[in-house]
Write a protein that holds these residues in place. Structure first.
Motif, PDB file in Angstrom:
ATOM      1  N   VAL A   1      15.556  25.554  22.350  1.00 47.44           N
ATOM      2  CA  VAL A   1      16.854  25.717  23.019  1.00 47.44           C
ATOM      3  C   VAL A   1      17.862  26.280  22.020  1.00 47.44           C
ATOM      4  CG1 VAL A   1      18.756  24.528  24.157  1.00 47.44           C
ATOM      5  CG2 VAL A   1      16.392  23.890  24.681  1.00 47.44           C
ATOM      6  N   VAL A   2      18.435  27.428  22.354  1.00 44.96           N
ATOM      7  CA  VAL A   2      19.451  28.065  21.521  1.00 44.96           C
ATOM      8  C   VAL A   2      20.839  27.604  21.942  1.00 44.96           C
ATOM      9  CG1 VAL A   2      20.468  30.290  20.869  1.00 44.96           C
ATOM     10  CG2 VAL A   2      17.979  30.071  21.087  1.00 44.96           C
ATOM     11  N   ALA A   3      21.058  27.497  23.263  1.00 44.98           N
ATOM     12  CA  ALA A   3      22.357  27.061  23.783  1.00 44.98           C
ATOM     13  C   ALA A   3      22.170  26.595  25.217  1.00 44.98           C
ATOM     14  CB  ALA A   3      23.363  28.199  23.729  1.00 44.98           C
ATOM     15  N   GLU A   4      23.040  25.699  25.656  1.00 47.32           N
ATOM     16  CA  GLU A   4      23.034  25.270  27.051  1.00 47.32           C
ATOM     17  C   GLU A   4      24.448  24.957  27.484  1.00 47.32           C
ATOM     18  OE1 GLU A   4      21.421  21.265  27.952  1.00 47.32           O
ATOM     19  OE2 GLU A   4      20.848  21.271  25.849  1.00 47.32           O
ATOM     20  N   GLY A   5      24.709  25.183  28.763  1.00 48.97           N
ATOM     21  CA  GLY A   5      26.033  24.934  29.311  1.00 48.97           C
ATOM     22  C   GLY A   5      26.196  25.606  30.650  1.00 48.97           C
TER      23      GLY A   5
ATOM     24  N   ASP B   1      29.976  34.717  26.222  1.00 43.50           N
ATOM     25  CA  ASP B   1      29.998  34.797  24.761  1.00 43.50           C
ATOM     26  C   ASP B   1      28.700  35.452  24.311  1.00 43.50           C
ATOM     27  OD1 ASP B   1      30.064  34.443  22.026  1.00 43.50           O
ATOM     28  OD2 ASP B   1      30.180  32.262  22.093  1.00 43.50           O
ATOM     29  N   PRO B   2      28.746  36.605  23.664  1.00 42.76           N
ATOM     30  CA  PRO B   2      27.503  37.293  23.314  1.00 42.76           C
ATOM     31  C   PRO B   2      26.680  36.601  22.228  1.00 42.76           C
ATOM     32  CG  PRO B   2      29.394  38.485  22.428  1.00 42.76           C
ATOM     33  CD  PRO B   2      29.934  37.370  23.280  1.00 42.76           C
ATOM     34  N   ASP B   3      27.276  35.770  21.393  1.00 44.69           N
ATOM     35  CA  ASP B   3      26.547  35.182  20.270  1.00 44.69           C
ATOM     36  C   ASP B   3      25.317  34.367  20.687  1.00 44.69           C
ATOM     37  OD1 ASP B   3      28.142  36.394  18.358  1.00 44.69           O
ATOM     38  OD2 ASP B   3      29.534  34.701  18.280  1.00 44.69           O
ATOM     39  N   PRO B   4      25.418  33.425  21.640  1.00 49.49           N
ATOM     40  CA  PRO B   4      24.215  32.679  22.024  1.00 49.49           C
ATOM     41  C   PRO B   4      23.122  33.575  22.607  1.00 49.49           C
ATOM     42  CG  PRO B   4      26.177  31.573  22.848  1.00 49.49           C
ATOM     43  CD  PRO B   4      26.605  32.911  22.321  1.00 49.49           C
ATOM     44  N   ALA B   5      23.513  34.548  23.414  1.00 49.66           N
ATOM     45  CA  ALA B   5      22.525  35.453  24.003  1.00 49.66           C
ATOM     46  C   ALA B   5      21.860  36.299  22.925  1.00 49.66           C
ATOM     47  CB  ALA B   5      23.168  36.339  25.059  1.00 49.66           C
ATOM     48  N   LEU B   6      22.631  36.743  21.955  1.00 47.68           N
ATOM     49  CA  LEU B   6      22.051  37.512  20.857  1.00 47.68           C
ATOM     50  C   LEU B   6      21.018  36.685  20.106  1.00 47.68           C
ATOM     51  CD1 LEU B   6      25.229  39.316  19.470  1.00 47.68           C
ATOM     52  CD2 LEU B   6      23.344  40.338  20.746  1.00 47.68           C
TER      53      LEU B   6
ATOM     54  N   ILE C   1      24.911  44.959  22.987  1.00 47.99           N
ATOM     55  CA  ILE C   1      24.813  46.285  23.586  1.00 47.99           C
ATOM     56  C   ILE C   1      25.519  46.335  24.933  1.00 47.99           C
ATOM     57  CG2 ILE C   1      22.733  46.978  22.382  1.00 47.99           C
ATOM     58  CD1 ILE C   1      21.119  46.079  24.809  1.00 47.99           C
ATOM     59  N   GLY C   2      26.103  45.240  25.348  1.00 49.67           N
ATOM     60  CA  GLY C   2      26.838  45.158  26.605  1.00 49.67           C
ATOM     61  C   GLY C   2      27.367  43.756  26.772  1.00 49.67           C
TER      62      GLY C   2
END
Length: 54
Positions: A23-27, A34-39, A48-49
């Motif tokens: 798990v990187v992030a949850e909520g 926020d692009p940081d967790p997805a990155l 890139i978007g």
């Protein structure tokens, strides 16, 4: 549900979990704005978007 469609998840889910072997992030779907967790989840080093929850 599992998906790579972050925009679709932002529109349809009330809770999201981003994973990359762990798990990187949850909520709530606002997490996807926020692009940081997805990155981190996709192992990328730059955006890139953007994804917006509506």
């Amino acid at each position: 549900m599992t998906t790579d469609d972050l925009a679709g998840a932002a529109r349809t889910c009330h809770r999201v979990v981003l994973m990359n072997r762990t798990v990187v992030a949850e909520g709530g779907p606002e997490l996807l704005a926020d692009p940081d967790p997805a990155l981190r989840a996709f192992g990328l080093d730059r955006a890139i978007g953007t994804v917006t929850a509506s």
